[in-house]
Design a protein around this motif. Structure first.
Motif, PDB file in Angstrom:
ATOM      1  N   LYS A   1       8.740   4.221   1.452  1.00  0.00           N
ATOM      2  CA  LYS A   1       7.813   3.803   2.491  1.00  0.00           C
ATOM      3  C   LYS A   1       7.196   2.470   2.059  1.00  0.00           C
ATOM      4  O   LYS A   1       6.740   2.335   0.921  1.00  0.00           O
ATOM      5  CB  LYS A   1       6.719   4.857   2.655  1.00  0.00           C
ATOM      6  CG  LYS A   1       5.829   4.594   3.838  1.00  0.00           C
ATOM      7  CD  LYS A   1       4.963   5.798   4.151  1.00  0.00           C
ATOM      8  CE  LYS A   1       4.074   5.476   5.338  1.00  0.00           C
ATOM      9  NZ  LYS A   1       3.232   6.614   5.693  1.00  0.00           N
TER      10      LYS A   1
ATOM     11  N   ILE B   1       4.381  -0.314   2.076  1.00  0.00           N
ATOM     12  CA  ILE B   1       2.950  -0.482   2.339  1.00  0.00           C
ATOM     13  C   ILE B   1       2.518  -1.832   1.782  1.00  0.00           C
ATOM     14  O   ILE B   1       2.805  -2.150   0.631  1.00  0.00           O
ATOM     15  CB  ILE B   1       2.125   0.638   1.657  1.00  0.00           C
ATOM     16  CG1 ILE B   1       2.512   2.004   2.227  1.00  0.00           C
ATOM     17  CG2 ILE B   1       0.627   0.394   1.818  1.00  0.00           C
ATOM     18  CD1 ILE B   1       1.953   3.173   1.452  1.00  0.00           C
TER      19      ILE B   1
ATOM     20  N   MET C   1      -0.716  -4.289   0.900  1.00  0.00           N
ATOM     21  CA  MET C   1      -2.177  -4.287   0.788  1.00  0.00           C
ATOM     22  C   MET C   1      -2.680  -5.425  -0.089  1.00  0.00           C
ATOM     23  O   MET C   1      -1.927  -6.016  -0.854  1.00  0.00           O
ATOM     24  CB  MET C   1      -2.682  -2.931   0.288  1.00  0.00           C
ATOM     25  CG  MET C   1      -2.085  -2.421  -1.000  1.00  0.00           C
ATOM     26  SD  MET C   1      -2.950  -0.923  -1.562  1.00  0.00           S
ATOM     27  CE  MET C   1      -1.775   0.350  -1.187  1.00  0.00           C
TER      28      MET C   1
ATOM     29  N   ARG D   1      -5.317   4.400  -3.625  1.00  0.00           N
ATOM     30  CA  ARG D   1      -5.503   3.756  -2.325  1.00  0.00           C
ATOM     31  C   ARG D   1      -4.386   4.122  -1.341  1.00  0.00           C
ATOM     32  O   ARG D   1      -4.627   4.208  -0.133  1.00  0.00           O
ATOM     33  CB  ARG D   1      -5.599   2.240  -2.491  1.00  0.00           C
ATOM     34  CG  ARG D   1      -6.951   1.817  -3.091  1.00  0.00           C
ATOM     35  CD  ARG D   1      -7.003   0.328  -3.338  1.00  0.00           C
ATOM     36  NE  ARG D   1      -6.782  -0.424  -2.098  1.00  0.00           N
ATOM     37  CZ  ARG D   1      -6.424  -1.715  -2.075  1.00  0.00           C
ATOM     38  NH1 ARG D   1      -6.241  -2.372  -3.208  1.00  0.00           N
ATOM     39  NH2 ARG D   1      -6.255  -2.332  -0.926  1.00  0.00           N
ATOM     40  N   ILE D   2      -3.169   4.334  -1.876  1.00  0.00           N
ATOM     41  CA  ILE D   2      -2.090   4.765  -0.984  1.00  0.00           C
ATOM     42  C   ILE D   2      -2.479   6.105  -0.357  1.00  0.00           C
ATOM     43  O   ILE D   2      -2.344   6.322   0.847  1.00  0.00           O
ATOM     44  CB  ILE D   2      -0.749   4.884  -1.747  1.00  0.00           C
ATOM     45  CG1 ILE D   2      -0.251   3.500  -2.187  1.00  0.00           C
ATOM     46  CG2 ILE D   2       0.319   5.575  -0.879  1.00  0.00           C
ATOM     47  CD1 ILE D   2       0.916   3.527  -3.150  1.00  0.00           C
TER      48      ILE D   2
ATOM     49  N   GLU E   1      -6.115   5.511   1.732  1.00  0.00           N
ATOM     50  CA  GLU E   1      -6.180   4.565   2.854  1.00  0.00           C
ATOM     51  C   GLU E   1      -4.956   4.624   3.769  1.00  0.00           C
ATOM     52  O   GLU E   1      -5.000   4.146   4.888  1.00  0.00           O
ATOM     53  CB  GLU E   1      -6.322   3.117   2.324  1.00  0.00           C
ATOM     54  CG  GLU E   1      -7.601   2.891   1.524  1.00  0.00           C
ATOM     55  CD  GLU E   1      -7.583   1.548   0.780  1.00  0.00           C
ATOM     56  OE1 GLU E   1      -6.715   0.701   1.082  1.00  0.00           O
ATOM     57  OE2 GLU E   1      -8.434   1.362  -0.109  1.00  0.00           O
ATOM     58  N   HIS E   2      -3.843   5.178   3.241  1.00  0.00           N
ATOM     59  CA  HIS E   2      -2.601   5.100   4.034  1.00  0.00           C
ATOM     60  C   HIS E   2      -1.981   6.438   4.378  1.00  0.00           C
ATOM     61  O   HIS E   2      -1.513   6.642   5.481  1.00  0.00           O
ATOM     62  CB  HIS E   2      -1.565   4.220   3.314  1.00  0.00           C
ATOM     63  CG  HIS E   2      -1.984   2.804   3.199  1.00  0.00           C
ATOM     64  ND1 HIS E   2      -1.706   1.861   4.151  1.00  0.00           N
ATOM     65  CD2 HIS E   2      -2.715   2.165   2.240  1.00  0.00           C
ATOM     66  CE1 HIS E   2      -2.226   0.694   3.789  1.00  0.00           C
ATOM     67  NE2 HIS E   2      -2.843   0.851   2.632  1.00  0.00           N
ATOM     68  N   ASP E   3      -1.920   7.361   3.419  1.00  0.00           N
ATOM     69  CA  ASP E   3      -1.210   8.612   3.686  1.00  0.00           C
ATOM     70  C   ASP E   3      -1.741   9.725   2.774  1.00  0.00           C
ATOM     71  O   ASP E   3      -1.418   9.768   1.587  1.00  0.00           O
ATOM     72  CB  ASP E   3       0.294   8.391   3.449  1.00  0.00           C
ATOM     73  CG  ASP E   3       1.115   9.612   3.844  1.00  0.00           C
ATOM     74  OD1 ASP E   3       0.523  10.699   4.019  1.00  0.00           O
ATOM     75  OD2 ASP E   3       2.347   9.470   3.985  1.00  0.00           O
TER      76      ASP E   3
END
Lengths: 293, 327
Positions: free
Chosen positions: B29, B31, B33, B47-48, B51-53
Motif C-alpha cells: 500500500k 502512503i 506523508m 502514524r500509518i 493517521e491512515h489505516d
C-alpha cells in the motif's frame, strides 16, 4: 597526475582457476597507466577458512603479506573480495589492538619482518574509481558497451562488513544499495541492471560442505540477472566468478531452469570498453562462453 | 548546546500488507506523508496506523532499542524501528521507502511475524548456564571483568531476530540453526561459570544444522543493531571446536585444515589438492565433470605446475612457529 602505483596482491585464484582475471588486470592497468608491482612473496590469505582452524596463524600470514606492501611503501591492491576482507580485517584488528599486534610482530621478527600499519589496503575496483577516477575512465572509453544490459554482482566481502570496508573507500558504499559497480558499468557506456540479488551471497564458501545451499544461491543470482533482462553479469570477485561461470549446471539443477549466462570480471568489462582485445582479456578462459562479441 | 533546525520532507512509503487469515498473497500500500528530521521509523509505523489505516499491525514495546520487538526491514535493510532515524534512512535510500516485515515468509499480519523457528533454534543450543551448583552456596560465584570481556559482548543480544532473518542459509536450509543461536551458544560457552560447552560444541557441529554451513556473507554482522557481530562468534565456535579436539573428521573440517597444509607446501593455495583433501579420494570424483570443463578452458593448474610463493622458507617457518592447534 602522478603515475599511480600499487603493490598487487593477486591471491591464489588469479594464479590458478581464473588466469583471465590476472591477464585483464594487467591489461587494464596498462591502458590506464597504473603501475602494479606484484607481491610475489605473498601467501594465501586463508580465504576466510584458515581462521576457523587457526585464527592466530591466519593473522600472522596476512600481516606478513601486508609487510611486503609496507616495505615497498605502497598501498596494497587486491583483486579478490575475500583477499580484501581477510587482509583488511587483519589490518583493522592489529591497528586497534596493540597487544595483538605485538604478539604477531613477535612471530614476524623471527623472519626479520615487522607489521607497522603504514599501508592502506583497497580492492582494484575502488582503486580505479577512487584514485584514478570514473570521469577519466569514461573519457578513455573507445568502445562503449551501450548495446548491453549488464548486471553487477558485488560479492559479499567487498561490501560487508561496511564499517571495515568503508575505511578504505573515498565514498562510503551502502551494502544494501551499493553503487560502485553500477557506476563503473555506466562509465563504460553500458546499461546497468538493477536486481535484488546484486548484493547477495553466491554460496562459494560452502560449495564443498553444503553444495545444495551453494547451488541455490548461485542459481538465485543468475535468475535475478536473467529475469531483469541482463545480457551478461560482471563481478569484482574471482570466487563469485567461479561459482557463476563454472557451476551453472549445478545451479540450473538446483533452481529448476537453465541459468547459463556469460559472466565477466570487472577488469574484462573495463578492458573491453577501453579497446583491449578478447585475447588480452582472456575471454577464451570462460566456461559459460562469451558469445556476445 | 546548539539546536538543529527541524526539517520536513515528503516521503512515499510502500508498506507491506498481508493478513494470513484472509489474503492469498501480500500486497503493498502506498502512503505519502511529511516526515520530520527528528522522527524514527517507529514514528512512521505509528502514524500509518493512527493517521491512515487502523488495521495496520506491528509489534512495539520498549521504544528504547532493548526489547527487540519492532524489528522491520526498510529497503531490505533490517532495522529496529525505534532506533533508526528517518533522516538516516532517507540518506541511504532516498525519499521512496519500502517497509517490509523481517521475513515475508513468516508474516502473520503486516509487520508481525511468527518467530517460532527463531525461538526453537535459540532453545536448541541450550541458551542457559549449565553448572553444578550447591543447593545452599556459601558465597557468590565471582566473574572478573576480564573474564566477562571474553564474552565479546555476545551477551548484548536482544533476540530481535534481525540476523536470523537476514541470513541467506536460514532462507534455504530449515535445519540451519542460524547466527543468533550460534552467538548465543558462544555466549554460554565463553562463560567461566558454565560447564555445558561439550554439549553445545556437539550441537553446533552437526552437518547441515551447524556452523559449517555458514556461507560467510557477513549479513548478520552488518544488520545487528547491538553490534554483537554473530559471524565473529561463529569463527570462535570453529576455534573452540579445534582447540578442544572436538572436530569431526569430515569434508567441512578438512576444508578448513587443508588451507594450512597447502600454505605450508606452496605458500599459495593448491585449489585442486584442497578439493581432493577435503572430499577424499572417492568424494573428489563428483567434481571431475566440472574439472574437465575447466581444464579445457585452461582453468586447472596441474600439480607439477603449481606456482609457489617467493621466500617460501619464511612462510614454512611461520606456519611452524605460529600454529596454535593441531588436527
Amino acid at each position: 597526475m602522478e603515475k599511480l602505483q600499487y603493490a598487487l596482491f593477486t591471491g591464489c585464484t588469479a594464479k590458478e582457476s581464473t588466469p583471465e582475471q590476472l591477464m585483464s588486470t594487467y591489461a587494464v592497468a596498462e591502458k590506464l597507466g597504473i603501475e602494479l608491482v606484484e607481491l610475489s612473496e605473498a601467501s594465501c590469505c586463508g580465504a576466510s577458512h584458515l581462521q576457523d582452524y587457526d585464527d592466530f596463524l591466519s593473522l600472522v600470514l596476512n600481516a606478513r603479506n601486508i609487510c611486503y606492501a609496507e616495505s615497498r611503501g605502497m598501498t596494497m591492491v587486491t583483486i579478490c573480495n575475500t583477499c580484501q576482507l581477510n587482509t583488511a580485517m587483519t589490518k583493522h584488528r592489529l591497528d586497534k589492538d596493540p597487544a595483538l599486534k605485538a604478539r604477531v610482530n613477535e612471530k614476524l621478527a623471527e623472519v626479520g619482518l615487522e607489521y607497522k600499519g603504514t599501508s592502506e589496503i583497497t580492492h582494484f575496483l575502488y582503486a580505479i574509481i577512487d584514485d584514478f577516477g570514473l570521469d577519466k575512465i569514461a573519457e578513455m572509453v573507445v568502445k562503449p558497451l551501450s548495446q548491453f544490459n549488464i548486471a553487477p554482482f558485488y560479492g559479499c566481502h567487498n561490501i560487508r562488513p561496511s564499517e571495515l570496508q568503508n575505511e578504505s573507500h573515498k565514498k562510503a558504499e551502502n551494502p544494501y544499495n551499493p553503487t560502485s559497480l553500477d557506476d563503473l558499468i555506466i562509465a563504460c557506456g553500458g546499461v546497468n541492471v538493477d536486481y535484488e540479488e546484486k548484493n547477495k551471497c553466491c554460496g562459494f564458501h560452502v560449495e564443498l560442505q553444503a553444495p545444495k545451499t551453494a547451488s541455490i544461491l548461485t542459481g538465485n543470482a543468475l535468475m535475478g540477472a536473467m529475469d531483469n533482462n541482463a545480457d551478461w553479469m560482471v563481478t569484482p570477485c574471482p570466487l563469485c566468478h567461479l561459482k557463476l561461470d563454472t557451476q551453472y549446471e549445478h545451479a540450473s539443477h538446483a533452481v529448476g531452469r537453465d541459468v547459463k549466462m556469460p559472466v565477466l570480471h570487472m577488469q574484462q568489462m573495463v578492458g573491453l570498453a577501453l579497446g583491449c582485445t578478447p585475447d588480452e582479456l582472456g575471454l577464451q578462459h570462460h566456461v559459460a562462453e562469451i558469445d556476445f562479441l | 548546546m546548539s539546536m538543529q533546525a527541524i526539517t520536513t520532507q515528503q516521503v512515499t512509503f510502500n508498506v507491506f500488507r498481508f493478513n494470513s487469515e484472509t489474503d492469498y498473497l501480500p500486497y503493498y500500500k502506498q502512503i505519502t506523508m511529511e516526515v520530520t528530521s527528528e522522527e524514527v521509523v517507529l514514528d512512521i509505523l505509528d502514524r500509518i496506523k493512527w493517521e491512515h489505516d487502523g488495521s495496520f499491525s506491528y509489534r512495539r514495546s520498549c521504544r528504547h532499542g532493548i526489547c527487540g520487538a519492532c524489528a522491520v526491514k526498510v529497503n531490505g535493510k533490517g532495522v529496529l524501528a525505534c532506533k533508526e532515524r528517518m533522516n538516516d534512512m532517507i540518506g541511504l535510500f532516498g525519499t521512496e521507502l519500502t517497509i517490509d516485515p523481517v521475513s515475508s515468509k513468516h508474516a502473520i499480519k503486516d509487520m508481525v511475524v511468527d518467530k517460532k523457528d527463531f525461538w526453537d533454534k535459540h532453545e536448541a543450543v541450550e541458551p542457559y548456564l549449565i553448572s553444578e551448583i550447591e543447593e545452599h552456596p556459601e558465597m557468590e560465584c565471582y566473574v572478573t571483568p576480564m573474564e566477562s570481556e571474553a564474552l565479546l559482548e555476545s551477551d548484548l543480544c536482544i533476540q530481535c531476530g534481525l540476523c536470523h532473518y537476514a541470513c541467506p542459509v536460514i532462507e534455504i536450509n530449515d535445519a540451519f540453526l542460524g547466527p543468533a543461536a550460534f552467538a548465543k551458544a558462544f555466549r554460554f560457552n565463553a562463560d567461566v561459570r558454565d560447564e555445558g560447552i561439550d554439549e553445545r560444541i556437539g550441537i553446533v557441529n552437526q552437518p547441515g544444522a551447524g556452523i559449517w554451513d555458514c556461507v560467510k556473507c557477513f549479513e548478520c554482522a552488518e544488520v545487528c543493531p547491538k553490534e554483537v557481530n554473530p559471524i565473529e562468534k561463529i569463527t570462535k565456535l570453529h576455534n573452540q571446536t579445534f582447540e578442544r579436539n572436538d572436530a569431526i573428521d569430515n569434508v567441512a573440517t578438512r576444508h578448513a585444515v587443508g588451507f594450512a597444509h597447502s600454505i605450508k607446501k606452496h605458500g599459495l593455495l593448491d585449489e585442486g589438492e584442497l578439493v581432493r583433501y577435503s572430499e577424499g579420494n572417492i568424494g573428489v570424483l563428483k567434481h571431475v565433470p566440472v574439472a574437465i570443463k575447466m581444464w579445457k578452458k585452461g582453468k586447472i593448474v596441474m600439480p607439477w605446475n603449481m606456482p609457489k610463493s617467493d621466500k617460501l622458507d619464511e612462510i614454512k617457518r611461520l606456519v611452524k612457529s605460529s600454529s596454535t592447534v593441531k588436527f
